[in-house]
Scaffold this motif. Sequence first.
Motif, PDB file in Angstrom:
ATOM      1  N   GLY B 136       0.791  -1.231   0.000  1.00  0.00           N
ATOM      2  CA  GLY B 136       0.000   0.000   0.000  1.00  0.00           C
ATOM      3  C   GLY B 136       0.823   1.280   0.000  1.00  0.00           C
ATOM      4  N   ILE B 137       2.068   1.183  -0.405  1.00  0.00           N
ATOM      5  CA  ILE B 137       2.928   2.370  -0.285  1.00  0.00           C
ATOM      6  C   ILE B 137       4.179   2.184  -1.131  1.00  0.00           C
ATOM      7  CG2 ILE B 137       4.426   1.649   1.653  1.00  0.00           C
ATOM      8  CD1 ILE B 137       3.398   4.406   2.966  1.00  0.00           C
ATOM      9  N   TYR B 138       4.861   3.275  -1.427  1.00  0.00           N
ATOM     10  CA  TYR B 138       6.178   3.205  -2.051  1.00  0.00           C
ATOM     11  C   TYR B 138       7.200   3.103  -0.930  1.00  0.00           C
ATOM     12  CZ  TYR B 138       4.345   4.776  -6.615  1.00  0.00           C
ATOM     13  OH  TYR B 138       3.678   4.869  -7.797  1.00  0.00           O
ATOM     14  N   GLY B 139       7.610   1.886  -0.630  1.00  0.00           N
ATOM     15  CA  GLY B 139       8.539   1.691   0.476  1.00  0.00           C
ATOM     16  C   GLY B 139       9.907   2.289   0.193  1.00  0.00           C
ATOM     17  N   MET B 140      10.442   1.931  -0.941  1.00  0.00           N
ATOM     18  CA  MET B 140      11.841   2.248  -1.217  1.00  0.00           C
ATOM     19  C   MET B 140      12.143   3.745  -1.223  1.00  0.00           C
ATOM     20  SD  MET B 140      14.101   1.569  -4.548  1.00  0.00           S
ATOM     21  CE  MET B 140      15.749   0.915  -4.419  1.00  0.00           C
ATOM     22  N   THR B 141      11.222   4.502  -1.770  1.00  0.00           N
ATOM     23  CA  THR B 141      11.511   5.933  -1.934  1.00  0.00           C
ATOM     24  C   THR B 141      11.086   6.748  -0.716  1.00  0.00           C
ATOM     25  OG1 THR B 141       9.532   5.883  -3.304  1.00  0.00           O
ATOM     26  CG2 THR B 141      11.635   6.126  -4.434  1.00  0.00           C
ATOM     27  N   GLY B 142      10.620   6.087   0.315  1.00  0.00           N
ATOM     28  CA  GLY B 142      10.371   6.801   1.564  1.00  0.00           C
ATOM     29  C   GLY B 142       8.909   6.984   1.917  1.00  0.00           C
ATOM     30  N   GLY B 143       8.047   6.070   1.469  1.00  0.00           N
ATOM     31  CA  GLY B 143       6.674   6.068   1.958  1.00  0.00           C
ATOM     32  C   GLY B 143       5.715   7.025   1.276  1.00  0.00           C
ATOM     33  N   GLN B 144       5.874   7.182  -0.043  1.00  0.00           N
ATOM     34  CA  GLN B 144       4.909   8.001  -0.782  1.00  0.00           C
ATOM     35  C   GLN B 144       3.646   7.184  -1.081  1.00  0.00           C
ATOM     36  OE1 GLN B 144       8.085   7.569  -1.791  1.00  0.00           O
ATOM     37  NE2 GLN B 144       9.034   9.575  -1.500  1.00  0.00           N
TER      38      GLN B 144
END
Lengths: 76, 264, 354
Positions: B136-144
């Motif tokens: 449910g999130i963009y983990g790698m780039t910092g939680g977007q």
Amino acid sequence: MAKSKGSIIVDKERCKGCEICVLACPTGVISLAREVNSKGYHFAYMENPEACTGCTNCAVVCPDGVITVYRKKVNA
Amino acid sequence: MVENTGISDIVKDENLVYQKTKVLTDKVMHYCPGCGHGTAHRLIAEVIEEMDIQAGTIGVTPVGCAVLMYNYLDIDMQEAAHGRAPAVATAIKRLMPDKYVFTYQGDGDLAAIGTAETIHACNRGENIAVFFINNGIYGMTGGQMAPTTLSGMKSSTSPYGRDVQMMGNPLKMTELVAQLPGTWYVTRQAVHTPASVRKAKKAIRQAFENQKLKKGLSLVEIVSNCNSGWKMSPVEANKWMVENMFPFYPPGDIKLEGKMVGKE
Amino acid sequence: MKELKLMKGNEAIAEAAIRAGADAYFGYPITPQSEILEYLMAEKPHERTGMVVLQAESEIAAINMVYGGAACGRKVITSSSSPGISLKQEGLSYIAGSELPCVVVNVVRGGPGLGTIQPAQSDYFQAVKGGGHGDYRLIVLAPQSVQEMADFVDLGFELAFKYRNPLMILTDGALGQMMEKVWLQEQKPRMKTFPEWATTGKTPDRERNIITSLDLDSAEQEKFNMKIQEKYRKMEAEEVRFETTDTEDAEYLLVAYGTSARICQKSVRLARDKGIKAGLLRPVTLFPFPKKILSELAGKVRGILTVEMSTGQMVEDVRLAVEGKVQVEHYGRMGGIIPSPEDIVDALGKNFLK
Ligand SMILES: Cc1ncc(C[n+]2csc(CCOP(=O)(O)OP(=O)(O)O)c2C)c(N)n1
Ligand code: SF4
Ligand code: SF4
Ligand code: SF4
Ligand SMILES: [Mg+2]
């Protein structure tokens, strides 16, 4: 009746102290150590080793695959 | 000093019931503590070992937290550009039809930037397995915010919660691709409890086995935590996942043997 | 068996790919190169050689299929025209960054944007300067005839595999649509063994193969950059290809590639009929660029005119190679207009013979 007794070995240097195994253990064997490993994580260990049945639940949920499980049949 | 050597009369080779599969390398995974990526990697590795297909498997890694998956699995792997893994895997499978080919993709990778590649690989019925890690999130780039971010869910680019009027609705890619004739097996799983892990592993195995049938694509979604992105402890994150993600992304089989579950 | 056939440039490329023993073609329709995919589909190369042909959902998907196939050590080719090549740039950067061989054909049309479907040479920068992100180069071959369209496919695979580098055949809509006689080489068998770096499945006798362009360690990434730069220097030393026409006594030098070079050959004759000692240098490899011969010729001539179907792109490389030794001017037509031989002679006059 045959019962199982188990034991786990946590590769404590690789353990990240996420606590998922603690929750997964049905017999309350595992706790996080008060001390930390070289990465600074409170690693998992058998606080109540006698309660371990070798069910593998902890190893199966460990995201880092750091738990090895042994199990032996014992006659109760 | 806590010694962690186990109980000596039980810790014997003949009593060994579980150890890390040899298809996983000895490298320590870079994931945050408790991250489901690690469990999902291990399950794939275990299935490869159990099916004895190490030499017969080619994996494709995504751009996302799992970009370095190739460091952890002892098999030949290719790193695809963000979202393109299904196209990459298509070519591998077409050129080496007897190999087992899988992609491993996050929700941003599979359901945002790679939407076209995902849908068309599914629609062509490529005989590959797609493992889809939905946190449910963009983990790698910092939680977007990801396409899968729940309505009202906070992320670094939806700091007041996802406003669906403004930001669009969360996307159920798994239900969507299940509609396509090219998918043979579509299921949603999780890896937060021993029971869910055992089920997820069966699903992963099924996705590999299906490749022998040459009847289409198998997609296994794994609803997973991103405790860093969600800003929770791993245990809290799993609880939050059950309470919030599961109602919208309910675990269970969606399509079996080319037929929608629960339909005639 | 070698065979003589009358074919369109695009068809010649397609047939040459089959005969070169290509393992796969992945593409997406766009004018003026759709005949390549159409020809391949009609020819059923799957039956002829086992070659895979697939129409992808986009150029992005197609180039990533090329990546996947090339990473298995296979001979893979794709083709497109300018707007589609722009979409392939991300993939090309990954292919170069993973050191994979492949052949990409760009049948150029006029731009920018959707532009026109008529021929142009306005993708020179994109072809020879890298095109996508990061420091990398494509090997670039520029055919001027249907024969070369066919020949450069096989040569392209050879060079791409030799250097583990993507290679582009930079051509245009005029050559793609042009019908000419072409000698086709006999069918080469497809490869049976694959390079040791290919992801063909990790057998117990070797370490696993990983195809990636990622290295988070800056020192390692710099080392990698230096390694591929060395490869490009080697290409510059060993792979430069060009042709000269009447340069021995030339006072004025035309520099042109592809379709423009074909026209310039006529311009050289027309100019000489008028008593102007013109010659032509035709770069066949645009990267590596024939710098040395240009520098030599610059010392002998009074002026250089580059002719391109663009606002002047290659002219920049000519000026760099010439290092101010002689005046370098550009003549070009845009938007799909092909210059006539007479226009070029006029331009030569206007620039140098006032
Ligand atoms: C073309 C391109 N755009 C953007 C990025 C930056 N980027 C890297 S990973 C990522 C999102 C990954 O999220 P997801 O697929 O959900 O994987 P997760 O890290 O959550 O497992 C983005 C946007 C990139 N590497 N390439
Ligand atoms: S699940 Fe694994 S990593 Fe997490 S605390 Fe337990 S042993 Fe350590
Ligand atoms: S094997 Fe079972 S009983 Fe033993 S520690 Fe692990 S979860 Fe607990
Ligand atoms: S950022 Fe999220 S997805 Fe990435 S490793 Fe950490 S917990 Fe896992
Ligand atoms: Mg994600």
